[in-house]
Design a protein around this motif. Structure first.
Motif, PDB file in Angstrom:
ATOM      1  N   PRO A  61       0.826  -1.216   0.000  1.00 49.25           N
ATOM      2  CA  PRO A  61       0.000   0.000   0.000  1.00 49.25           C
ATOM      3  C   PRO A  61       0.858   1.263   0.000  1.00 49.25           C
ATOM      4  CG  PRO A  61       0.091  -0.928   2.202  1.00 49.25           C
ATOM      5  CD  PRO A  61       0.769  -1.913   1.307  1.00 49.25           C
ATOM      6  N   TRP A  62       0.385   2.283  -0.711  1.00 44.27           N
ATOM      7  CA  TRP A  62       1.144   3.528  -0.840  1.00 44.27           C
ATOM      8  C   TRP A  62       1.140   4.305   0.475  1.00 44.27           C
ATOM      9  CZ3 TRP A  62      -0.414   8.616  -0.172  1.00 44.27           C
ATOM     10  CH2 TRP A  62       0.511   9.591  -0.575  1.00 44.27           C
ATOM     11  N   GLN A  63       2.272   4.921   0.771  1.00 45.53           N
ATOM     12  CA  GLN A  63       2.384   5.851   1.886  1.00 45.53           C
ATOM     13  C   GLN A  63       3.241   7.024   1.462  1.00 45.53           C
ATOM     14  OE1 GLN A  63       3.982   2.964   4.835  1.00 45.53           O
ATOM     15  NE2 GLN A  63       2.294   3.612   6.144  1.00 45.53           N
ATOM     16  N   PRO A  64       2.931   8.240   1.893  1.00 44.29           N
ATOM     17  CA  PRO A  64       3.764   9.392   1.516  1.00 44.29           C
ATOM     18  C   PRO A  64       5.137   9.305   2.176  1.00 44.29           C
ATOM     19  CG  PRO A  64       2.124  10.049   3.144  1.00 44.29           C
ATOM     20  CD  PRO A  64       1.785   8.636   2.746  1.00 44.29           C
ATOM     21  N   THR A  65       6.164   9.597   1.416  1.00 41.26           N
ATOM     22  CA  THR A  65       7.516   9.578   1.959  1.00 41.26           C
ATOM     23  C   THR A  65       7.809  10.875   2.698  1.00 41.26           C
ATOM     24  OG1 THR A  65       8.295  10.313  -0.210  1.00 41.26           O
ATOM     25  CG2 THR A  65       8.449   7.964   0.271  1.00 41.26           C
ATOM     26  N   LYS A  66       8.870  10.862   3.487  1.00 42.63           N
ATOM     27  CA  LYS A  66       9.163  11.966   4.392  1.00 42.63           C
ATOM     28  C   LYS A  66       9.588  13.238   3.666  1.00 42.63           C
ATOM     29  CE  LYS A  66      12.151  13.171   8.320  1.00 42.63           C
ATOM     30  NZ  LYS A  66      13.235  12.693   9.225  1.00 42.63           N
ATOM     31  N   ASP A  67      10.505  13.103   2.718  1.00 41.28           N
ATOM     32  CA  ASP A  67      11.097  14.268   2.070  1.00 41.28           C
ATOM     33  C   ASP A  67      10.250  14.708   0.877  1.00 41.28           C
ATOM     34  OD1 ASP A  67      12.654  16.184   0.841  1.00 41.28           O
ATOM     35  OD2 ASP A  67      14.529  15.101   1.096  1.00 41.28           O
ATOM     36  N   LYS A  68       9.422  15.715   1.076  1.00 41.00           N
ATOM     37  CA  LYS A  68       8.491  16.170   0.043  1.00 41.00           C
ATOM     38  C   LYS A  68       9.204  16.815  -1.136  1.00 41.00           C
ATOM     39  CE  LYS A  68       4.938  17.003   3.564  1.00 41.00           C
ATOM     40  NZ  LYS A  68       4.107  18.015   4.253  1.00 41.00           N
TER      41      LYS A  68
ATOM     42  N   HIS B 196      15.245  22.409 -11.397  1.00 40.98           N
ATOM     43  CA  HIS B 196      15.788  21.168 -10.849  1.00 40.98           C
ATOM     44  C   HIS B 196      17.075  21.368 -10.065  1.00 40.98           C
ATOM     45  CE1 HIS B 196      13.437  18.513 -13.944  1.00 40.98           C
ATOM     46  NE2 HIS B 196      12.668  19.092 -13.061  1.00 40.98           N
ATOM     47  N   GLY B 197      17.920  22.316 -10.489  1.00 37.03           N
ATOM     48  CA  GLY B 197      19.183  22.542  -9.799  1.00 37.03           C
ATOM     49  C   GLY B 197      19.022  22.866  -8.327  1.00 37.03           C
ATOM     50  N   PRO B 198      18.279  23.931  -7.988  1.00 41.58           N
ATOM     51  CA  PRO B 198      18.069  24.263  -6.567  1.00 41.58           C
ATOM     52  C   PRO B 198      17.387  23.144  -5.782  1.00 41.58           C
ATOM     53  CG  PRO B 198      17.487  26.117  -7.964  1.00 41.58           C
ATOM     54  CD  PRO B 198      17.730  24.963  -8.889  1.00 41.58           C
ATOM     55  N   MET B 199      16.435  22.446  -6.422  1.00 42.62           N
ATOM     56  CA  MET B 199      15.749  21.349  -5.741  1.00 42.62           C
ATOM     57  C   MET B 199      16.715  20.207  -5.451  1.00 42.62           C
ATOM     58  SD  MET B 199      12.155  21.311  -7.890  1.00 42.62           S
ATOM     59  CE  MET B 199      11.421  19.928  -7.014  1.00 42.62           C
ATOM     60  N   ALA B 200      17.634  19.943  -6.390  1.00 42.77           N
ATOM     61  CA  ALA B 200      18.604  18.863  -6.197  1.00 42.77           C
ATOM     62  C   ALA B 200      19.565  19.197  -5.058  1.00 42.77           C
ATOM     63  CB  ALA B 200      19.376  18.620  -7.494  1.00 42.77           C
ATOM     64  N   LEU B 201      19.973  20.455  -4.951  1.00 40.01           N
ATOM     65  CA  LEU B 201      20.859  20.863  -3.853  1.00 40.01           C
ATOM     66  C   LEU B 201      20.163  20.697  -2.510  1.00 40.01           C
ATOM     67  CD1 LEU B 201      22.564  24.064  -5.316  1.00 40.01           C
ATOM     68  CD2 LEU B 201      23.428  21.723  -5.268  1.00 40.01           C
ATOM     69  N   LYS B 202      18.887  21.014  -2.463  1.00 39.12           N
ATOM     70  CA  LYS B 202      18.124  20.835  -1.226  1.00 39.12           C
ATOM     71  C   LYS B 202      18.003  19.353  -0.887  1.00 39.12           C
ATOM     72  CE  LYS B 202      13.822  22.190   1.084  1.00 39.12           C
ATOM     73  NZ  LYS B 202      14.551  22.581   2.297  1.00 39.12           N
ATOM     74  N   MET B 203      17.846  18.521  -1.913  1.00 38.98           N
ATOM     75  CA  MET B 203      17.775  17.073  -1.705  1.00 38.98           C
ATOM     76  C   MET B 203      19.068  16.569  -1.067  1.00 38.98           C
ATOM     77  SD  MET B 203      17.325  14.045  -4.582  1.00 38.98           S
ATOM     78  CE  MET B 203      18.768  14.589  -5.516  1.00 38.98           C
ATOM     79  N   ILE B 204      20.216  17.007  -1.577  1.00 38.19           N
ATOM     80  CA  ILE B 204      21.505  16.586  -1.024  1.00 38.19           C
ATOM     81  C   ILE B 204      21.629  17.033   0.433  1.00 38.19           C
ATOM     82  CG2 ILE B 204      24.011  16.808  -1.200  1.00 38.19           C
ATOM     83  CD1 ILE B 204      22.705  15.162  -3.430  1.00 38.19           C
ATOM     84  N   SER B 205      21.225  18.258   0.718  1.00 39.70           N
ATOM     85  CA  SER B 205      21.295  18.779   2.090  1.00 39.70           C
ATOM     86  C   SER B 205      20.440  17.955   3.036  1.00 39.70           C
ATOM     87  CB  SER B 205      20.856  20.248   2.118  1.00 39.70           C
ATOM     88  OG  SER B 205      21.760  21.056   1.400  1.00 39.70           O
TER      89      SER B 205
END
Length: 261
Positions: A64-71, A209-218
């Motif tokens: 069953p689907w569940q939302p993941t933590k990192d939006k 995508h660039g700024p979002m990817a940097l936030k993902m790494i952080s």
């Protein structure tokens, strides 16, 4: 200095070496572009496996689907999957970027036998490494893909995300802008499909995508110094692998001029 800035500083020299590679100056004819594409297509293909590995780790792809933590990461990866796997061609027909690239190869006269045979036979082996080893593809492409799948299969998600961001996704806008400039100078009609592919990458990857990817790494590395060090280490290796790939393709392109003498 932030952790992101420190990481970028650690890989900056290698990144500059890649962006200033002589391969861009060599893309001055249809034959040269075709030769480039015959090897580069394997990097276009394995990029999707890197994306899918992140989708598996950072979004929910099971029931069953569940939302993941990192939006933020969830949105970033799903947006990239949509764009890469289900973009549109010049006639507004759904198509993946990989398929778009292969069509561009056909248009410009590049050989597609190796990539088509590889795709047909890939599921006939016990592992991806075995499939790569038994394929008639350039050694540099084999080495490049093996590194990608080693990261996917053996490293934690912060390393996968770092290789994706700094070795692939973060690199795409600058790298492809250089290629587009070279193509535009020649204005060769058979390059239209490739130019469309490159412009789609620039349009989709160069802004949000660039700024979002940097936030993902952080988010993934947090305050863990070991994770930040690993992120920098493997990002640099990914850039070095790309340089080796470019070196090999440049040699192949250089051989063309000798053949035509």
């Amino acid at each position: 200095m932030s952790n992101i800035d420190t990481l970028l500083e650690k890989i900056s020299k290698t990144r500059e070496n890649l962006l200033n590679h002589n391969i861009y100056l060599s893309l001055n004819s249809e034959d040269a572009i075709a030769k480039f594409m015959e090897t580069h297509v394997f990097a276009v293909w394995d990029f999707m496996s890197l994306v899918k590995a992140l989708q598996k780790e950072l979004t929910c792809v099971k029931t069953p689907w569940q939302p993941t933590k990192d939006k933020v990461s969830r949105r970033l990866i799903n947006e990239i999957v949509l764009g890469e796997e289900s973009d549109i061609d010049q006639n507004n027909n759904p198509i993946s970027h990989f398929e778009l690239y292969v069509e561009a190869m056909d248009r410009i006269g590049a050989k597609t036998d190796s990539i088509n045979t590889f795709m047909e036979n890939i599921n006939g082996f016990d592992s991806i490494d075995q499939a790569i080893d038994n394929s008639l593809i350039p050694d540099a492409a084999k080495d490049f893909m093996k590194f990608t799948f080693d990261i996917i299969n053996n490293k934690e998600v912060h390393v996968i995300a770092s290789v994706f961001t700094f070795g692939r996704e973060d690199l795409i806008p600058d790298m492809f802008i250089n290629i587009v400039k070279s193509l535009n100078e020649k204005e060769e009609s058979k390059s239209d499909d490739l130019l469309y592919y490159l412009e789609r990458h620039i349009e989709m990857d160069g802004d949000e995508h660039g700024p979002m990817a940097l936030k993902m790494i952080s988010e993934l590395c947090g305050n863990d110094n070991n994770k930040w060090n690993e992120a920098a280490e493997y990002s640099k290796i990914a850039l070095e692998k790309r340089i080796k790939l470019w070196d090999s393709i440049l040699k192949d392109i250089s051989m063309l001029s000798l053949i035509h003498i």
